[in-house]
Design a protein around this motif. Structure first.
Motif, short mmCIF file in Angstrom:
data_model
loop_
_atom_site.label_atom_id
_atom_site.label_comp_id
_atom_site.label_asym_id
_atom_site.label_seq_id
_atom_site.Cartn_x
_atom_site.Cartn_y
_atom_site.Cartn_z
N UNK A 145 0.84 -1.20 0.00
CA UNK A 145 0.00 0.00 0.00
C UNK A 145 0.88 1.25 0.00
N UNK A 184 -2.42 0.11 -4.30
CA UNK A 184 -3.82 0.52 -4.22
C UNK A 184 -4.80 -0.58 -3.81
N UNK A 185 -4.83 -1.65 -4.54
CA UNK A 185 -5.69 -2.78 -4.17
C UNK A 185 -4.92 -4.06 -4.41
N UNK A 197 -6.16 0.83 -0.43
CA UNK A 197 -5.73 2.17 -0.04
C UNK A 197 -6.84 3.18 -0.28
N UNK A 198 -6.77 4.27 0.44
CA UNK A 198 -7.70 5.38 0.28
C UNK A 198 -9.15 4.94 0.51
N UNK A 199 -9.33 4.13 1.53
CA UNK A 199 -10.67 3.64 1.86
C UNK A 199 -10.90 3.75 3.37
N UNK A 200 -12.16 3.64 3.76
CA UNK A 200 -12.49 3.51 5.18
C UNK A 200 -13.11 2.12 5.40
N UNK A 236 -15.97 0.96 3.12
CA UNK A 236 -15.56 0.53 1.77
C UNK A 236 -15.10 -0.92 1.78
N UNK A 273 -11.80 7.24 16.05
CA UNK A 273 -11.49 8.65 16.29
C UNK A 273 -12.22 9.16 17.54
N UNK A 289 -2.29 5.21 9.68
CA UNK A 289 -1.36 5.76 8.69
C UNK A 289 -0.75 7.06 9.19
N UNK A 306 -0.44 6.02 2.59
CA UNK A 306 -1.85 6.28 2.31
C UNK A 306 -2.71 5.69 3.42
N UNK A 307 -3.88 6.26 3.68
CA UNK A 307 -4.83 5.58 4.55
C UNK A 307 -5.11 4.22 3.92
#
Lengths: 595, 595
Positions: A212, A217-218, A247-250, A253, A463, A498, A533-534
């Motif tokens: 990642x 990415x995936x 990557x770039x997901x929460x 997702x 959070x 991250x 990346x997250x």
């Protein structure tokens, strides 16, 4: 005698003749399931991976020589036959090919067979140890074959789906560095670097997080993983993980793509429609209602907390547990008030196996009278209040555990499952999924007197709880999720940290100095210095998933060459002693004292 | 500083905006390739696995705060940006997204980056050792990423094809029994069985043959394999094999399905049409014409046997070789008669590296005169006959090797390839396949003074040669085949012996007693007693295949985390010393004397 297949070409697998034209000439090959002479005719059941097909040999059709050869056929001979596809005069409705037979013209015995040590048949009664020694024969059994083929189809569908969703299957190395924590690593000595060892991976966790960081990415992989564990009933020293990272997901997702994945494989492999979205339940709720973080939701019988109801009573078992900060909780076993004392005693013994000191019970008879192990300690109105709190009705059996919460949950969770099985409270063919979310970030280790990461030290805290990390670390929840099927955890994962500020705080809470963290996770922390990346991921145990989908009782039934409890392979006889020369090349010796 | 991506959802990867509507709002995330301030505007190239996209920050659009943040951006920061997709005023024709840019409205720095130890760029000049230490950064380079993604696509296409052809992917175990022969096994100590070792498989050969015995009919697997070899230039201790095995087939069937496979993956992955059927050449012909069993057919320059022509001459090098039972063969290097003496000397040195004692040459000048290292030993008519036999014309360079056949082939085969490279005789973008067939079944081991199996002891001899097995075993050919691409053996396999009479004879010829055979191949021989189907298979080296398809110079470029020559991983620092406790649990110690 064994013959070559030169000049022959198989036209159909056994099961495939169903699609062929009646009267056409076919060439089939396979194994003799059984062969019998009846009134000058030889009937032979031919078996291959697609099914069973009847062959018929008559001297008028095939000539004397072939007919005599046919008369010599025995179980498990491997043969090739040319003949004409005909309608069978005595259809066998149990077989898909049961309306057809092949009238043989030629026969070649490709190779003979000795009498196998056990019959090749479905629903075998042969003991597993013998079957594992002769796994190559066991693997011929049609029901086992169906399971191995089902697993293959599951893997193929997973890959098709993941590739379609833009995931890259990237192979990660299996000769890696040992990180001594969690389960034991299998180690691999190095000839080139005497004194050093590789480790076989317990999972590709760090490497997929690296991918990642590198922008892939995936990622996904059906990855072989290894754990040198004390083998429990259904674990294997090597197992296969369906591993993914995005990557770039929460978390949502990740859950969404996995629900689509599960829907696809159940649909494509089993024709089962998984209802989406899959139910979600927090860890706290799952523990409270089912005493388990992997609840089987195919049936009810939820746990009821009666601590408030019994808190004034004189029953020392209850009050003692409450005074010690524990709880009293119960199960209402509907309609089992008549359960014989002996069976109840067996349940008490079962509960003790899960740490209970005992089990209190109230058996409400059909006439409303009560038999109870502790009635004498309770006032009548206290008993009635307890029954009411439990929703007890005439004919119900109420079971109670009183202890520390952990013990109460363990005991009642296990008891609930056991009763569900005994009373057949669920449909074996149902597939009931649930996501368990909001796991605690940390768990307290009594042994080490410190907090440990419940998943791993890279799991992102929620959070909204992060401000409690100093004041009440045990209350901080994690962005972690498990997927549970029929009471089995089939997969789990988390959002990863991250952000370097959170990561450093996590190491601090876990009592890891910078040096120790560097030593253990060095290259990942190094990678995190260059733009992370997250990212989030999940991994399934493929063996377990395949077992559940195949309706098998053990993962050994969905593994071609499994190992047994002591981690050995009975067929290959592995592990085994090796030559002294091999040890020498590795600069290794065995310790004299093997204690 | 690092920010959460909460509330954001990526709408496009960088390269995907090409499909989006101009003027639409997009959210993109990735890494800063570079960022520069120019006249109050920040231009940032954003990179992800799909490509590079220009972002533009102007204070009027994004406000002061975002603009200032944008000014702080440095290479490899990981960021998220919302903005409007616009046409770029200064298109960059080198980028697929070069006509577009995103006018940023928001910016989050998801995580910052230190200055990387080397720039993340295509065609890097950074030395490989440093790149391997920081592999997670190296893997960000778009050209390396393209290769890793290409490999992933190759694997996916192979699986799609194989599954479609009725092959089952079946996982075989990797903790198996050691069979000490061939390359060295990696060993894995067992904690549960002190004194015993597992081995990591060199290939699933025996297990896939077992699966055929068990009736799985068509098996494949992308299997991780292991060899503890002295590492040559382009080998890895762990590598991936595309392994397959088929039942009830002959060699033609295997070749046919593999031609279809190769056609499919080259078409789907590279858009290249492989011409079918692929040319076939016998081993004997390949050796004779190209001095190699993996000939590069992208160019000619074939070997000519001139033994007959020179057999009467007085040149001792030639006559000596012929007298010793060897041969004299030559290459005609067209149009290189003018090659300077120094370059010819370099070729002689090169030839010596392959075992030649020297190299004889004839340089035919443009005027027909001859410069030769051995002219004085030949009569004029002998020289003319030799030139004629070689098809020599004015301006050609003729090179000769005289020695035992094996040396002659090695030398001229290598020389041919070297000259092909030096003189650029082939098209680098061409993919030229050839099947090599009819390999010798056995090869004579000088060391052990006995015949050894050229492939493995289960390889089927050709039926037409079988009667020579006693009288002339070296002349028996095997039902074995290799697939060669541009001079690289990318795969190989054979029909296996399924007849017990032939198998027993083979063991006899190989000097294996029944006991030794049992010890080594016990469970396979055991399985063979219960009805073996005729079967055949093939295996590709996926790393090599992917390297060739990617046009890479090393397999390390198609492996995410490769090891270097000494079998170590520079990023993870594996292998490494382990804790004494781990050694103790395995009852292991290291020998003091590491000599």
């Amino acid at each position: 005698m064994s013959e070559s297949m030169r000049g022959l070409k198989r036209t159909h697998r056994c099961g495939e003749v169903v699609g062929a034209t009646l009267g056409s000439e076919v060439t089939v090959m396979g194994w003799v399931q059984r062969s019998r002479n009846k009134g000058g005719v030889v009937f032979t059941d031919l078996r291959d991976r697609s099914g069973i097909l009847q062959l018929i040999f008559e001297e008028d059709d095939c000539g004397e020589e072939v007919f005599h050869k046919a008369q010599s056929l025995k179980s498990e001979y491997c043969i090739a036959v040319e003949g004409r596809l005909e309608r069978r005069s005595d259809p066998n409705p149990k077989l898909p090919t049961g309306e057809l037979e092949v009238r043989a013209k030629t026969l070649r015995i490709l190779s003979e067979s000795e009498t196998p040590p056990f019959p090749i048949e479905e629903n075998t009664k042969t003991r597993e140890e013998l079957r594992l020694k002769y796994r190559f024969l066991d693997l011929r059994r049609p029901d086992l074959q169906a399971r191995i083929m089902l697993r293959s189809k599951i893997a193929a569908e997973i890959r098709r789906f993941m590739t379609g969703e833009g995931f890259l299957e990237i192979e990660t190395p299996t000769l890696i560095k040992s990180t001594p924590e969690g389960a034991r690593d299998y180690l691999v000595p190095s000839r080139v670097h005497p004194g050093s060892m590789y480790a076989l991976p317990q999972s590709p966790q760090l490497l997929k997080q690296l991918l990642m960081c590198s922008g892939y990415d995936r990622y996904f992989q059906l990855a072989r993983c290894y754990r040198d564990e004390d083998l429990r009933a259904d674990r294997q020293p090597e197992f296969t993980q369906v591993d993914m990272e995005l990557s770039f997901v929460n978390a949502d997702d990740v859950l969404a793509v996995n629900e689509k994945l599960l829907h696809t494989i159940f649909k494509e492999v089993l024709g089962v429609e998984v209802k989406l979205p899959i139910q979600r339940m927090t860890w706290r709720e799952a523990m409270g209602r089912y005493g388990s973080d992997k609840p089987d939701l195919r049936f009810g019988m939820e746990i009821t907390d009666v601590s408030e109801t019994v808190k004034g009573c004189e029953f020392a078992v209850f009050s003692g547990a409450l005074d010690a900060g524990g709880s009293v909780r119960g199960l209402n076993v509907k309609g089992q008030g008549h359960m014989p004392r002996k069976k109840i005693d067996a349940l008490v013994e079962y509960a003790k196996g899960y740490g209970a000191k005992g089990l209190a019970y109230v058996a409400i008879q059909e006439d409303g009278s009560v038999k109870s192990s502790f009635a004498k300690f309770l006032k009548e109105e206290e008993m009635q209040a307890l029954i009411k709190a439990m929703g007890g009705e005439n004919g119900d059996l109420l079971l109670f555990a009183a202890d520390k919460n952990k013990v109460v949950f363990d005991v009642l969770g296990a008891l609930r499952l056991e009763l569900g099985r005994q009373l057949e409270l669920f449909d074996k063919n149902e597939f009931r999924f649930v996501w368990i979310t909001e796991f605690p970030l940390l768990e307290w280790s009594e042994e080490e007197q410190r907090f440990k990461a419940m998943h791993h030290p890279f799991t992102m805290p929620m959070e909204e709880d992060w401000d409690k990390i100093d004041s009440d670390p045990g209350a901080v929840r994690a962005e972690a999720y498990d997927i549970v099927l029929n009471g089995n955890e089939i997969g789990g994962g988390s959002v990863r940290i991250h952000r370097s500020d959170i990561q450093e705080k996590m190491f601090e809470v876990l009592g890891l100095t910078r040096e120790v963290a560097e030593e253990r996770f060095g290259f990942l922390l190094e990678a995190f210095r260059y733009g992370v990346p997250p990212h989030a991921g999940l991994a399934y145990g493929l063996d377990r998933l395949a077992m559940l989908m195949a309706g098998a009782d053990t993962i050994r039934d969905v593994i071609a060459f499994p190992k047994v409890k002591d981690a050995s392979d009975l067929m290959m006889n592995a592990p085994d002693v090796v030559e002294e020369k091999q040890m020498e090349e590795l600069s290794l010796c065995f310790r004299e004292n093997k204690a």
